[in-house]
Enzyme design. Structure first.
Site, short mmCIF file in Angstrom:
data_model
loop_
_atom_site.label_atom_id
_atom_site.label_comp_id
_atom_site.label_asym_id
_atom_site.label_seq_id
_atom_site.Cartn_x
_atom_site.Cartn_y
_atom_site.Cartn_z
N ASP A 251 0.83 -1.21 0.00
CA ASP A 251 0.00 0.00 0.00
C ASP A 251 0.87 1.26 0.00
OD1 ASP A 251 -1.17 -2.31 1.20
OD2 ASP A 251 -2.80 -1.11 2.01
N ASP A 283 -6.58 6.93 -1.56
CA ASP A 283 -7.30 7.14 -0.30
C ASP A 283 -6.33 7.45 0.84
OD1 ASP A 283 -9.90 6.96 -1.19
OD2 ASP A 283 -10.13 4.83 -0.71
N ARG A 284 -6.87 8.18 1.81
CA ARG A 284 -6.18 8.60 3.03
C ARG A 284 -5.11 9.65 2.75
NH1 ARG A 284 -7.14 3.03 4.81
NH2 ARG A 284 -8.73 3.12 6.43
N HIS A 313 -9.17 -0.63 -1.54
CA HIS A 313 -9.47 0.80 -1.68
C HIS A 313 -9.62 1.24 -3.13
CE1 HIS A 313 -9.53 2.72 2.32
NE2 HIS A 313 -8.97 1.58 2.67
N HIS A 361 -3.60 -8.63 -2.81
CA HIS A 361 -3.65 -7.52 -1.85
C HIS A 361 -4.01 -8.00 -0.45
CE1 HIS A 361 -4.05 -3.53 -0.24
NE2 HIS A 361 -5.22 -3.87 0.27
#
Length: 507
Positions: A251, A283-284, A313, A361
């Site tokens: 990630d 994301d984030r 995500h 993942h």
């Protein structure tokens, strides 16, 4: 399958009898120490001490609520819901129990369940300003979801690409950023692309200065990559030639400057320096657009050397909650977000490296007899379902003990070393490499060396202080592990900047 609540470490009643004053005092001391760890963002240490406090005194709702909050911070949303429900059972008037359960359900995009709890919070604590704020936001999300569902129609044969007119996107003379060739690729000489290394290098430099790529070029990049992904199977076989090194990254979550640091340390993608990015590109982190456009540009430039897998995500619900949708609409448009959604739907779900290493993942499955051919046969061109092989590929996690159990996340499963061993034997594989989980040291080797987790977003969300990591794989299937620290990024851009106002959850 047993429920998460049934799998919780505490029974509904304490079989040991009344709690003694000494146990009560010790439990309070443990809670106080756990609170200190929580403030220092040492959430796993906090969970450990909250658990010890609960073991001494399992009668206080507050202990479960505190642990639920720590579980939320570590993305163990299923466990958080179980703890919140235990707190509510112990004390139905304890407002924080409903608030924590609502928080965890929001994180899982269970909006209607969350809405019920926020209404309870506001009814019982009308002066709680944050509760009113979250209720209003949750109501807005539920209305939007219902509206989108009401107007959706079955148009599976039509792509958003059909609505994009590149020729109408004129490029003003004032634009001084990187430019792609405007000659259609079909008209270019054989083996020539509209994209080249100088464009990608210029685009990366442009992004580092926090400048926006012209929308015409952004659309061209995404559409070109989408075409490449669409032609691939759901499971892609990677054969590494001699003299070539493959680097597997986990990630990166929109942390653009840490993402670029991988290339600084390890070299940029090239015909001899291959990469596999194993999902959760966005994301984030608040530079998700820059990360994904860079990855897709490299995929277009070097389709055989750059590989991307879908993460949990790369999905609409996650993108709506955790920032990517808001970021894309802020920097481009709703149409661009829809194009990204179609492109994410086309991403492969898994890779097999050198016929021996499965790279996914999330993880493995709720049954033992899954084959690689079944994975190849998955129709992935959709939003991820809430159960089945595709869901488990994206969401599952390993656990240290044998067997299977419901996931701490509230979605998919946790699988033990025996499950990994059986899957590998059934498919003549040597190991699984997966991502999906923060690791303090950047990676973790589990299940007798046969299940490795790699995570490549150091100091995750600017709070977790973890290292990032990547893995080298040679043509001879030799592995080496490399870690790196976070690098500075523009101080004016915080993590979760584009997320729903629920970003105050810190998740």
């Amino acid at each position: 399958m047993t429920s998460l609540k049934a799998a919780s470490p505490e029974d509904l009643a304490d079989p040991r009898g009344p709690v003694t004053p000494e146990q009560t005092q010790k439990a309070e001391e443990l809670k106080a120490d756990a609170n200190k760890y929580f403030k220092e963002c040492k959430y796993n240490d906090a969970i450990r001490l909250y658990t010890e406090a609960i073991e001494l005194n399992p009668t206080l709702a507050a202990y479960y609520c505190n642990r639920a909050f720590a579980y939320i911070k570590t993305e163990a949303f299923g466990y958080a819901i179980a703890d919140a429900e235990k707190a509510i059972e112990l004390d139905p008037s304890f407002v924080k129990g409903y608030y924590r359960r609502a928080t965890a359900n929001m994180a899982l995009c269970n909006f209607k369940a969350s809405l019920r709890d926020y209404r309870t919070v506001v009814k019982r604590a009308p002066g709680f300003a944050d509760g009113r704020k979250k209720l209003a936001e949750c109501e807005k999300i539920v209305r939007r979801v219902e509206f989108e569902k009401a107007i959706e129609f079955d148009d599976t044969e039509r792509s958003i690409v059909d609505q994009i007119n590149l020729e109408a996107m004129s490029i003003d003379d004032s634009y001084d950023g990187p430019r792609l060739s405007q000659t259609p690729e079909a008209a270019l000489p054989t083996a020539t692309k509209a994209i080249d290394v100088s464009f990608v290098d210029g685009m990366v430099a442009w992004f580092k200065d926090q400048k926006k790529l012209h929308k015409r070029y952004a659309y061209q990049i995404v559409m070109a990559a989408k075409d490449i992904f669409t032609a691939l199977p759901s499971l892609v076989d990677i054969q590494i030639p001699q003299g070539v090194r493959l680097t597997i990254c986990g990630d990166v979550h929109g942390q653009f400057f840490d993402f670029l640091n991988i290339f600084e340390l390890n070299g940029r993608p090239s015909p001899t320096n291959w990469y596999l990015f194993n999902g959760d590109f966005v994301d984030r982190g608040s530079f998700s657009v820059e990360v994904i456009l860079t990855l897709l540009a490299y995929k277009w430039l070097y389709p055989e050397a750059v590989h991307l897998a879908r993460g949990n995500h790369e999905s609409t619900n996650m993108n709506k909650m955790y920032g990517f949708e808001g970021e894309v609409k802020s920097k481009f448009s709703d149409m661009m977000f829809k194009l990204f959604t179609e492109t994410f739907n086309a991403l492969p779900l898994a890779h097999v490296v050198q016929d021996k290493i499965l790279v996914v993942h999330g993880g493995l499955f709720s049954r033992d007899d899954v084959t690689l051919d079944e994975i190849r046969a998955i129709n992935r061109f959709s939003q991820p379902p809430t159960s089945g092989l595709m869901c488990e590929l994206l969401w599952s996690d390993p656990k240290p003990t044998p067997g299977r159990q419901p996931s701490k996340r509230g979605t998919a499963i946790e699988f033990g070393p025996d499950v990994t061993e059986a899957f590998l034997k059934h498919n003549d594989l040597d190991m699984v490499i997966r991502s999906h989980e923060v690791k303090d040291g950047g990676y973790s080797i589990d299940h007798n060396g046969k299940c490795v987790t790699v995570f490549s977003a150091p100091n995750y969300c600017d709070t977790m202080t973890n290292l990032g990591a990547y893995i080298h794989v040679t043509a001879d299937c030799e592995l080496s592990y490399h870690t790196f620290k976070a690098v500075p990024h523009p101080a004016n851009v915080k993590a979760m900047q584009y997320a729903s106002q629920f970003n105050s959850f810190g998740i």
